[in-house]
Design an enzyme around this catalytic site. Sequence first.
Site, PDB file in Angstrom:
ATOM      1  N   ASP A 132     -13.993  15.970 -40.015  1.00 53.33           N
ATOM      2  CA  ASP A 132     -14.392  14.756 -39.302  1.00 53.33           C
ATOM      3  C   ASP A 132     -13.369  14.598 -38.174  1.00 53.33           C
ATOM      4  O   ASP A 132     -12.607  15.531 -37.870  1.00 53.33           O
ATOM      5  CB  ASP A 132     -14.502  13.541 -40.244  1.00 53.33           C
TER       6      ASP A 132
ATOM      7  N   CYS B  37     -10.729  16.187 -43.736  1.00 49.70           N
ATOM      8  CA  CYS B  37     -10.951  14.803 -43.302  1.00 49.70           C
ATOM      9  C   CYS B  37      -9.566  14.161 -43.184  1.00 49.70           C
ATOM     10  O   CYS B  37      -8.577  14.858 -42.952  1.00 49.70           O
ATOM     11  CB  CYS B  37     -11.889  14.063 -44.257  1.00 49.70           C
TER      12      CYS B  37
ATOM     13  N   THR C 204      -7.796  12.423 -45.570  1.00 47.51           N
ATOM     14  CA  THR C 204      -7.007  12.646 -46.784  1.00 47.51           C
ATOM     15  C   THR C 204      -7.371  13.935 -47.515  1.00 47.51           C
ATOM     16  O   THR C 204      -6.600  14.406 -48.348  1.00 47.51           O
ATOM     17  CB  THR C 204      -7.261  11.502 -47.792  1.00 47.51           C
TER      18      THR C 204
ATOM     19  N   HIS D 262      -7.444  30.073 -61.580  1.00 48.82           N
ATOM     20  CA  HIS D 262      -7.962  29.406 -62.779  1.00 48.82           C
ATOM     21  C   HIS D 262      -9.356  28.798 -62.587  1.00 48.82           C
ATOM     22  O   HIS D 262     -10.140  28.769 -63.532  1.00 48.82           O
ATOM     23  CB  HIS D 262      -7.009  28.285 -63.221  1.00 48.82           C
TER      24      HIS D 262
ATOM     25  N   HIS E 295     -10.379  31.961 -68.194  1.00 46.42           N
ATOM     26  CA  HIS E 295     -10.735  31.020 -67.130  1.00 46.42           C
ATOM     27  C   HIS E 295     -12.227  31.091 -66.804  1.00 46.42           C
ATOM     28  O   HIS E 295     -12.838  30.085 -66.443  1.00 46.42           O
ATOM     29  CB  HIS E 295      -9.887  31.284 -65.889  1.00 46.42           C
TER      30      HIS E 295
HETATM   31  C1  RB5 Z   1     -11.758   8.381 -41.806  1.00 49.10           C
HETATM   32  O1  RB5 Z   1     -11.071   7.305 -41.248  1.00 49.10           O
HETATM   33  C2  RB5 Z   1     -11.302   8.648 -43.226  1.00 49.10           C
HETATM   34  O2  RB5 Z   1     -11.751   7.656 -44.078  1.00 49.10           O
HETATM   35  C3  RB5 Z   1     -11.767  10.012 -43.693  1.00 49.10           C
HETATM   36  O3  RB5 Z   1     -11.297  10.970 -42.802  1.00 49.10           O
HETATM   37  C4  RB5 Z   1     -11.317  10.508 -45.057  1.00 49.10           C
HETATM   38  O4  RB5 Z   1      -9.953  10.353 -45.221  1.00 49.10           O
HETATM   39  C5  RB5 Z   1     -12.053  10.073 -46.226  1.00 49.10           C
HETATM   40  O5  RB5 Z   1     -11.808  10.540 -47.353  1.00 49.10           O
END
Ligand code: RB5
Length: 145
Positions: free
Chosen positions: A8, A65, A67, A98, A133
């Site tokens: 993203d 993304c 996180t 694994h 595994h």
């Molecule tokens: C976008 O602001 C953020 O929410 C997205 O990139 C991500 O971290 C969601 O898991």
Amino acid sequence: MKVGIASDHAGFEIKEYLKDKLKKEGYEVIDFGPEFKKAVDYPDYGVKVAKSISDGEIERGILICGTGIGMSITANKFKGVRAALCNSTFLAKLAREHNDANVITFGGRIIAKELAWEITKVFLETPFLKGRHLRRVNKIKKLEK
Ligand code: RB5
């Protein structure tokens, strides 16, 4: 090896960086977008890579993304996809050995691009150990039916 990549807006820079590195290393890379940095919803791009893994069109996927969590949740909805958020080379090694993970996810707001590349190399180069595994992964596969 055919590798799909998508992000993203929060993961866009790392996507572009990893794409270049992968191409230089000789991987066949399919970029599922976005083409430029714009605000998008991560599930819209995560599904493209996950579906491609699920359909057997690509062997590995990389999703970034903010996180790495949203992409991981999205990708793991698809049959045959085992997505793992790996913030270290050790996690990437074990996710392969694994869990036979076929998608790796990163947080663009969490990790430096250079470390993401080190982790990606381990993820792509480490084989699944099978043995005990395989029995466990097969139990996960049963849940998909
Ligand atoms: C976008 O602001 C953020 O929410 C997205 O990139 C991500 O971290 C969601 O898991």
